[in-house]
Design an enzyme around this catalytic site. Structure first.
Site, PDB file in Angstrom:
ATOM      1  N   ASN A 111     -28.840  87.997 -22.345  1.00 33.02           N
ATOM      2  CA  ASN A 111     -29.301  86.806 -21.932  1.00 33.02           C
ATOM      3  C   ASN A 111     -30.563  86.450 -23.201  1.00 33.02           C
ATOM      4  OD1 ASN A 111     -30.934  84.864 -20.768  1.00 33.02           O
ATOM      5  ND2 ASN A 111     -31.589  85.914 -18.986  1.00 33.02           N
ATOM      6  N   LYS A 120     -32.316  83.869 -23.229  1.00 32.85           N
ATOM      7  CA  LYS A 120     -33.511  83.257 -22.701  1.00 32.85           C
ATOM      8  C   LYS A 120     -33.789  81.942 -23.867  1.00 32.85           C
ATOM      9  CE  LYS A 120     -34.931  87.092 -20.227  1.00 32.85           C
ATOM     10  NZ  LYS A 120     -35.780  87.996 -19.714  1.00 32.85           N
ATOM     11  N   GLU A 151     -32.443  93.111 -11.222  1.00 31.48           N
ATOM     12  CA  GLU A 151     -33.385  92.801 -12.175  1.00 31.48           C
ATOM     13  C   GLU A 151     -34.903  92.997 -11.753  1.00 31.48           C
ATOM     14  OE1 GLU A 151     -31.802  90.998 -16.231  1.00 31.48           O
ATOM     15  OE2 GLU A 151     -32.855  89.214 -14.996  1.00 31.48           O
ATOM     16  N   GLY A 175     -38.941  92.421 -19.620  1.00 33.66           N
ATOM     17  CA  GLY A 175     -39.854  91.952 -20.614  1.00 33.66           C
ATOM     18  C   GLY A 175     -41.085  92.822 -20.806  1.00 33.66           C
ATOM     19  N   SER A 212     -35.680  95.776 -19.295  1.00 34.50           N
ATOM     20  CA  SER A 212     -36.165  96.534 -20.517  1.00 34.50           C
ATOM     21  C   SER A 212     -34.927  97.544 -20.736  1.00 34.50           C
ATOM     22  CB  SER A 212     -37.629  97.278 -20.312  1.00 34.50           C
ATOM     23  OG  SER A 212     -38.374  96.276 -19.912  1.00 34.50           O
ATOM     24  N   HIS A 224     -31.996  83.737 -11.837  1.00 30.16           N
ATOM     25  CA  HIS A 224     -32.763  84.592 -12.753  1.00 30.16           C
ATOM     26  C   HIS A 224     -34.053  84.404 -12.234  1.00 30.16           C
ATOM     27  CE1 HIS A 224     -34.950  86.437 -15.986  1.00 30.16           C
ATOM     28  NE2 HIS A 224     -33.671  87.044 -16.383  1.00 30.16           N
ATOM     29  N   GLU A 247     -36.679  84.221 -13.648  1.00 31.41           N
ATOM     30  CA  GLU A 247     -37.822  83.270 -14.383  1.00 31.41           C
ATOM     31  C   GLU A 247     -37.269  81.821 -13.671  1.00 31.41           C
ATOM     32  OE1 GLU A 247     -36.519  84.935 -18.334  1.00 31.41           O
ATOM     33  OE2 GLU A 247     -37.713  86.502 -17.801  1.00 31.41           O
TER      34      GLU A 247
HETATM   35  P1  13P Z   1     -35.581  92.313 -20.951  1.00 30.66           P
HETATM   36  O1  13P Z   1     -34.309  93.232 -21.467  1.00 30.66           O
HETATM   37  O2  13P Z   1     -36.244  91.803 -22.146  1.00 30.66           O
HETATM   38  O3  13P Z   1     -36.644  93.119 -20.034  1.00 30.66           O
HETATM   39  O4  13P Z   1     -34.721  91.222 -20.129  1.00 30.66           O
HETATM   40  C1  13P Z   1     -34.048  91.327 -19.000  1.00 30.66           C
HETATM   41  C2  13P Z   1     -33.627  90.063 -18.280  1.00 30.66           C
HETATM   42  O5  13P Z   1     -34.283  89.294 -17.731  1.00 30.66           O
HETATM   43  C3  13P Z   1     -32.136  89.815 -18.503  1.00 30.66           C
HETATM   44  O6  13P Z   1     -31.906  88.613 -17.904  1.00 30.66           O
END
Ligand code: 13P
Length: 272
Positions: free
Chosen positions: A10, A12, A185, A191, A230, A98, A100
């Site tokens: 992803n 982002k 997640e 992150g 992560s 997601h 976010e």
């Molecule tokens: P990270 O791997 O940067 O923690 O992000 C995970 C994520 O949100 C994948 O959709």
């Protein structure tokens, strides 16, 4: 039942078209035989067409996914993307719900890096609505679920995750339910560099599978459940070795070809 691992990146809000093209070109050049691992990349909307074209021209098995979708058909929805537009770019997958993009009004906004994020406001209901239209299209949804740190500290992890899964899958065609990909997640692990302990990630992924089994046993056996939060080259093998973790949804580590390829190789090792 054997489930082919699925590692998806992803990206982002990262990667211009030239940057994304260079990343995918480097991934394609990693000549390893990765069978039976399925690999996908989810670029930002601006790069979907270019990356889709590149994958097609190279005859690559890497799948293309979008990071969200608004609806089907066409209409007066400024700034939004439809399923036909994603299909047009060569997408096979779309991430839904997601963290976010989920609105979390009324809770401590520890995840809220920008007030603008509150405007996304995906809910269990909107994720379900999106999933139901996606399941009637050529796309496959990757549906994200996971608790915030406040919810975990309050001992609500299982309830939150179970209700997100039940809500997202509500009313979907049982005959195709097993095709859905669910991604666990934990919001606090995204992150942050703080990975969910593999035993705990397995426990929650098993809870997710049991939740699906209560709807349809065959679908639960077939469904791929990814872990995200992560995931890195050095923890991937441990996480992917868990019986109910069938892949990873990778953020930061998917932005460098060598790091992402190492996670894909870890999935091949654990797939035997
Ligand atoms: P990270 O791997 O940067 O923690 O992000 C995970 C994520 O949100 C994948 O959709």
């Amino acid at each position: 039942m054997a489930r082919n691992p699925f590692i998806a990146g992803n990206w982002k809000m990262n990667m211009t078209v030239p940057e994304g093209t260079a990343l995918v070109t480097a991934l394609i050049e990693e000549k390893d035989d990765i069978t039976p691992v399925e690999v996908g990349v989810c670029p930002p909307a601006t790069a979907l067409y270019a990356i889709g074209k590149l994958l097609q021209e190279k005859g690559s098995a890497i799948k293309l996914g979008a990071q969200d979708v608004f609806g089907d058909g066409t209409g007066a929805f400024t700034g939004m993307l439809s399923i036909p537009m994603l299909v047009d770019c060569g997408c096979q997958y779309v991430i839904l719900g997601h963290s976010e993009r989920r609105g979390r009004f009324g809770t401590t906004p520890d995840w809220l890096t920008s007030p603008l994020q509150a405007l996304f406001a995906d809910s269990n209901e909107s994720v379900n609505l999106k999933a139901s239209i996606v399941m009637r299209s050529p796309l496959t949804p990757i549906i994200c679920v996971g608790e915030t740190i406040d919810e975990r500290k309050a001992g609500k992890t299982d309830d939150v995750v179970r209700s997100q899964v039940e809500a997202a899958l509500q009313g979907l065609d049982k005959g195709r339910l097993g095709e859905v990909v669910l991604a666990y997640e934990p919001v606090w692990a995204i992150g942050t560099g703080e990975t969910c302990d593999s035993a705990e990630a397995q426990r929650v992924c098993q809870l997710i599978r049991n939740t699906v089994a209560a709807i349809d046993t065959a679908a639960a056996g077939a469904m791929r459940i990814q872990y995200g939060g992560s995931v890195k080259a050095d923890n991937a093998e441990e996480l992917l070795g868990q019986p109910d973790i069938d892949g990873a949804l990778v953020g930061g580590a998917s932005l460098k070809a060598a790091d992402f390829a190492a996670i894909v190789r870890a999935a091949k090792v654990t797939a035997g």
